[in-house]
Every structure is written in structure tokens, then in C-alpha cells.
Design an enzyme around this catalytic site. Structure first.
Site, PDB file in Angstrom:
ATOM      1  N   ASP A 212     -62.177 -38.520 -29.064  1.00  0.00           N
ATOM      2  CA  ASP A 212     -63.409 -38.384 -28.274  1.00  0.00           C
ATOM      3  C   ASP A 212     -63.048 -38.339 -26.787  1.00  0.00           C
ATOM      4  O   ASP A 212     -62.094 -37.681 -26.396  1.00  0.00           O
ATOM      5  CB  ASP A 212     -64.382 -39.524 -28.590  1.00  0.00           C
ATOM      6  CG  ASP A 212     -64.861 -39.492 -30.037  1.00  0.00           C
ATOM      7  OD1 ASP A 212     -64.663 -38.466 -30.700  1.00  0.00           O
ATOM      8  OD2 ASP A 212     -65.419 -40.501 -30.501  1.00  0.00           O
TER       9      ASP A 212
ATOM     10  N   LYS B  62     -37.788 -44.052 -25.583  1.00  0.00           N
ATOM     11  CA  LYS B  62     -37.292 -43.417 -24.357  1.00  0.00           C
ATOM     12  C   LYS B  62     -37.935 -44.140 -23.195  1.00  0.00           C
ATOM     13  O   LYS B  62     -39.144 -44.018 -22.966  1.00  0.00           O
ATOM     14  CB  LYS B  62     -37.654 -41.935 -24.295  1.00  0.00           C
ATOM     15  CG  LYS B  62     -37.042 -41.081 -25.400  1.00  0.00           C
ATOM     16  CD  LYS B  62     -37.975 -40.875 -26.541  1.00  0.00           C
ATOM     17  CE  LYS B  62     -37.348 -39.987 -27.604  1.00  0.00           C
ATOM     18  NZ  LYS B  62     -38.138 -39.967 -28.844  1.00  0.00           N
TER      19      LYS B  62
ATOM     20  N   ASP C  95     -36.682 -50.560 -10.656  1.00  0.00           N
ATOM     21  CA  ASP C  95     -37.082 -51.699  -9.818  1.00  0.00           C
ATOM     22  C   ASP C  95     -38.286 -52.462 -10.357  1.00  0.00           C
ATOM     23  O   ASP C  95     -38.938 -53.209  -9.627  1.00  0.00           O
ATOM     24  CB  ASP C  95     -37.372 -51.246  -8.377  1.00  0.00           C
ATOM     25  CG  ASP C  95     -36.112 -50.798  -7.653  1.00  0.00           C
ATOM     26  OD1 ASP C  95     -35.013 -51.199  -8.086  1.00  0.00           O
ATOM     27  OD2 ASP C  95     -36.223 -50.058  -6.663  1.00  0.00           O
TER      28      ASP C  95
ATOM     29  N   HIS D  94     -35.790 -45.215 -31.387  1.00  0.00           N
ATOM     30  CA  HIS D  94     -36.324 -43.900 -30.993  1.00  0.00           C
ATOM     31  C   HIS D  94     -37.027 -43.959 -29.637  1.00  0.00           C
ATOM     32  O   HIS D  94     -37.642 -42.979 -29.217  1.00  0.00           O
ATOM     33  CB  HIS D  94     -37.303 -43.430 -32.087  1.00  0.00           C
ATOM     34  CG  HIS D  94     -37.623 -41.977 -32.048  1.00  0.00           C
ATOM     35  ND1 HIS D  94     -38.915 -41.507 -31.895  1.00  0.00           N
ATOM     36  CD2 HIS D  94     -36.835 -40.877 -32.145  1.00  0.00           C
ATOM     37  CE1 HIS D  94     -38.907 -40.193 -31.913  1.00  0.00           C
ATOM     38  NE2 HIS D  94     -37.664 -39.777 -32.060  1.00  0.00           N
TER      39      HIS D  94
END
Length: 475
Positions: A400, A219, A224, A217
Site C-alpha cells: 500500500d 551487506k 563512524d 548474506h
């Protein structure tokens, strides 16, 4: 009567096998036992082929970990090291438990010298990716769960073809199930141009090799070894609002530069080794960079090939550290008992817990499963909001003012225990403020779920939720 006894013994054997194999995941056991009860024998065959525990496959475990023993990028830059540790100690002052947990995540150092850019929605993210791809001089590493053979897919294909023609090394990998509709012509065109293309398990192979339930899953784009992208956005028209059913698509992606790109690179090269058998090392993949910004980033990967559920445990560690707020956006909300308890404890103790979910669904069974958790959490003060502008696919948690995380992992059992996932954890006030601003903008497109109204939903809706929740460990 003998055949009845034999069938009973067979059923007991099948049930016992599931219970023994899934003893660590009671919810998953119940789901598969339910399927076995409804579909005797067929249910067990389904279990054998799509639910076998991945980590027990020794061959796969070895193949998936070629870079674990040695950090190939050590020495690539003098900036990696104690600076990040000292700096994050200061940023997480007073959060000793969280700090110590983060320190011990395998192969995931907290890096200090980074530049982080939040890319809100696919139109912005695609332009940033394409711009960096056009600048490539040595290599482009391109990995997605879904690549479509549509207008967006063709834009990226053309950009990669142009760079390959210039002599840039281009490697592409995609998930065989997530990209099941990708045409052979699309990949063959790239191969003829010299682009290395490899699927991460074709559906048929995955089925017969008992790995259909495990999907890559992630991505990742790395250019470079200096610029990297990670987040929730795949390659396809729907991500720019091209799906008439879902309409506007809200998502979050990140562009990283600096030390953290080395970890994106390492993750890609690990996956590439698995799909191709090619082990890539050398300074050209981990070049020195010139980033001067001190933004603390930790890139955490997880998957069924290891015994450490790093992203689920990172989410849990962050949630229990919260003192003022937990703001969460997730398209799929099927939490495990630990996450549920962490959210409940936070809300009861006065933490401002807000969770944005989609109003429109790309999967009805997942939507019903998600909503089955709402009532018990609403009762203790967790606030839920349904995004109505379109479909919200962003995966963001803000705790937070100390940490935020975004990446590929949803707050669901599949992301925690079945998928190969990748998240960036950021300890940077500027980045947190940007994600906070996006969250507040999204709230304006939401309607809040009110406990009294939600409790009045129909019996039919409640029944659908119960069934979906029972089966939720499988989705």
C-alpha cells in the site's frame, strides 16, 4: 539376507533422523528424503554435514548474541524513544495487527530520526560508499557476502588502505562461501596495512563444522557510526554489468543516517564478535548524530542462530495487511506455504499483486524452482513480470502506502531460514514513492507472464520445474 535387513534398518534410521530433525520444515524433509532415496548413505552424510539445524548449537548461539541483553547505544542520542512510537502509530493508523507485530520484533526498534536515500544500481551505490569511506575519521566497518578480487574490489581495497594509513580503524568481514574465490593476496595486503580482516566461516571449516548450508548474506557498511549502507549489492564487477552472460545488473541499495545506523552497527558488531571474539563497546561506535529528518525506519536482522524468523514473519505480516497493493521485486522466488497463502489471499480479495522476477538467470535450478510457483498464483490473479534488460537482483516489497522494505533477503527459503540476513523496513511516504517510481520504471523493461501462454509450456519444462521445486528447500 541378514545384510539386506541391516541395510534396510540403516536406511530407516537415516530417514527417521531426517524426519525428526526437520519436523518443522516438511518441504525440507521431502527434499532430503529424495536425496537419501537416490543416494543412500551418501545423502545422509551430506545432510549431517550441511543441514544440521544451526540454532541447536549452543556455543554458536551464545557467540552470536553478545549484545542482546543491553543496547550499548542507549543514551547516545536523546531522540531515540517514545517519539518513534507515537509517530509510527500515527503513520500506521488502522493497522493495529501490523503495528503490534512490528513492536515485538526482538532487538529491532522502530526509529524516528533518520535520513534515507535510495541508491538505484551499483554505480551510484559504489560512489556513495566510497565517498563516505573517504570521509571516515574513526572507523569503517565493511561486511559483504561476496568480495571479488577484480577492478571493483581493488577500488574498495585501495580506499580502505588509504584510510588505514591515516589511522582510521578498518574492520572487514566476508562470507567464506560467497567469497570463496577471493585471493589470499587480497586479504594479506589489507592485513599488512593494519586492517582487521576475518572470514565468516571458511568453506572447509564450515563443512567440517556442519555449517556449510548457513551463510552470512548481509551487506553492511558503517562509517563512524553515523552513516550506514545496506541492500542487495556486493563488491564485484558483475554488479556494474561486468558479467557477459547477465549483462546489465539492476539492484537496490540504501544509505541510512540517524538512529537506524545504530542497529546496522549492532548487527556488524555481533557478527564481528562471532568471527573474531572481539567485543567492541563505547560511545565512539554509537555517537550522537544531528539528523533532523523524521523518517521512520526499522532494521530487522534474522538468521539460523535464533528461533525467531523475523524477516520471513515481517514479510508475512506486511502481505496480510495489504488492502490496495503488493509490489514485489526479487531475484529468487521460492516462497514458503505462509507467503504463498498470503499472496493468494491478497490477490483473491482484490489487492493489486505484482511480482518482478528475472528473465535471465544466474542459477537455472533456482529459476526453474521459482517458475514452478507461477501457475497456481497466476490462477488467482497474481501478476508476474520477467525483467529482460539484464539481471534484476533488487529485493523490494511495497505494501500500500504504509510500508516498504529492502535489504539482503530474497523471497526464498534460504533467506528465510538458513542465511544471516538484514532488511530495513521504512514507513515514509517519500521513500515509498521513490521505490514505487523505480518499480514502475522496471516494469517498462519487463514482459508480463500470461496464464494461457504459461500453461502451454512443454512437458519437459514442467518436469524440470517439478524436480527443481522438490529440491528447492536446499537452494
Amino acid at each position: 539376507m541378514l545384510w539386506v535387513l541391516l541395510l534396510l534398518l540403516l536406511f530407516i534410521f537415516q530417514a527417521a533422523t531426517i524426519l525428526i530433525c526437520e519436523y518443522k520444515r516438511p518441504a525440507k524433509s521431502v527434499a532430503w528424503l529424495s536425496i537419501l532415496f537416490i543416494f543412500p548413505i551418501i545423502g545422509f552424510i551430506m545432510y549431517v554435514f550441511i543441514a544440521r539445524e544451526y540454532v541447536r548449537r549452543k556455543r554458536v548461539h551464545v557467540l552470536a548474541s553478545p549484545y542482546d541483553d543491553k543496547r550499548e547505544f542507549q543514551g547516545a542520542t536523546s531522540k531515540v524513544g517514545s517519539v518513534s512510537q507515537n509517530g509510527v502509530d500515527s503513520f500506521l493508523a488502522g493497522e493495529q495487527r501490523l503495528r503490534e507485530w512490528l513492536r515485538h520484533v526482538p532487538h529491532a526498534p522502530i526509529t524516528a530520526w533518520n535520513r534515507v536515500e535510495v541508491l538505484t544500481n551499483a554505480d551510484v551505490a559504489y560512489e556513495a560508499m566510497l565517498q563516505e569511506i573517504r570521509k571516515a575519521q574513526h572507523h569503517i566497518h565493511f561486511e559483504f557476502y561476496t568480495i571479488r578480487d577484480d577492478a571493483i574490489g581493488l577500488r574498495f581495497q585501495q580506499a580502505l588502505l588509504e584510510k588505514a594509513k591515516e589511522g582510521v580503524i578498518v574492520r572487514v568481514t566476508y562470507d567464506g562461501i560467497g567469497s570463496h574465490s577471493l585471493s589470499k593476496a587480497y586479504t594479506e595486503t589489507m592485513k599488512r596495512a593494519g586492517i582487521a580482516v576475518q572470514p565468516f566461516l571458511k568453506p572447509l571449516i564450515a563443512f567440517f563444522d556442519k555449517r556449510l548450508n548457513y551463510r552470512n548474506h548481509r551487506k553492511i557498511v558503517v562509517v563512524d557510526g553515523l552513516v550506514g549502507f545496506v541492500g542487495g549489492i556486493n563488491i564485484g564487477n558483475e554488479y556494474v554489468g561486468g558479467d557477459p552472460k547477465l549483462g546489465f545488473w539492476r539492484d537496490t541499495h540504501l544509505m541510512l543516517q540517524g538512529d537506524s545506523v545504530y542497529d546496522l552497527q549492532r548487527t556488524f558488531l555481533t557478527d564481528w564478535f562471532f568471527v573474531s571474539g572481539e567485543r567492541l563497546v563505547g560511545h565512539s561506535y554509537y555517537p550522537s548524530h544531528s539528523v533532523q529528518e523524521s523518517s521512520f525506519v526499522q532494521v530487522i536482522s534474522s538468521g539460523p542462530d535464533v528461533r525467531w524468523d523475523a524477516i520471513q514473519e515481517m514479510y508475512f505480516a506486511g502481505l496480510i495487511a495489504a488492502k490496495q497493493r503488493i509490489w514485489m521485486t526479487t531475484p529468487y522466488f521460492i516462497p514458503d506455504p505462509g507467503i504463498i497463502m498470503a499472496l493468494k489471499s491478497a490477490a483473491i480479495s482484490g489487492v493489486d499483486v505484482r511480482i518482478i522476477l528475472p528473465f535471465k538467470a544466474d542459477s537455472l535450478i533456482v529459476q526453474y524452482a521459482s517458475r514452478s510457483f507461477l501457475q497456481e498464483l497466476l490462477q488467482v490473479g497474481v501478476r508476474f513480470y520477467l525483467y529482460r534488460k539484464g539481471f534484476i537482483h533488487a529485493k523490494v516489497i511495497i505494501v500500500d502506502d504504509i510500508m516498504a522494505t529492502s535489504g539482503t533477503a530474497n523471497v526464498d527459503l534460504r533467506s528465510f531460514f538458513s542465511n544471516f540476513e538484514l532488511n530495513a523496513v521504512m514507513f515514509d511516504e517519500k521513500v515509498i514513492r521513490r521505490l514505487e517510481s523505480d518499480f514502475e520504471m522496471d516494469l517498462k523493461e519487463c514482459t508480463e507472464v500470461r496464464l494461457d501462454e504459461f500453461e502451454r509450456r512443454s512437458r519437459s519444462e514442467k518436469r524440470k520445474e517439478r524436480i527443481a521445486r522438490l529440491l528447492s528447500p536446499l537452494f
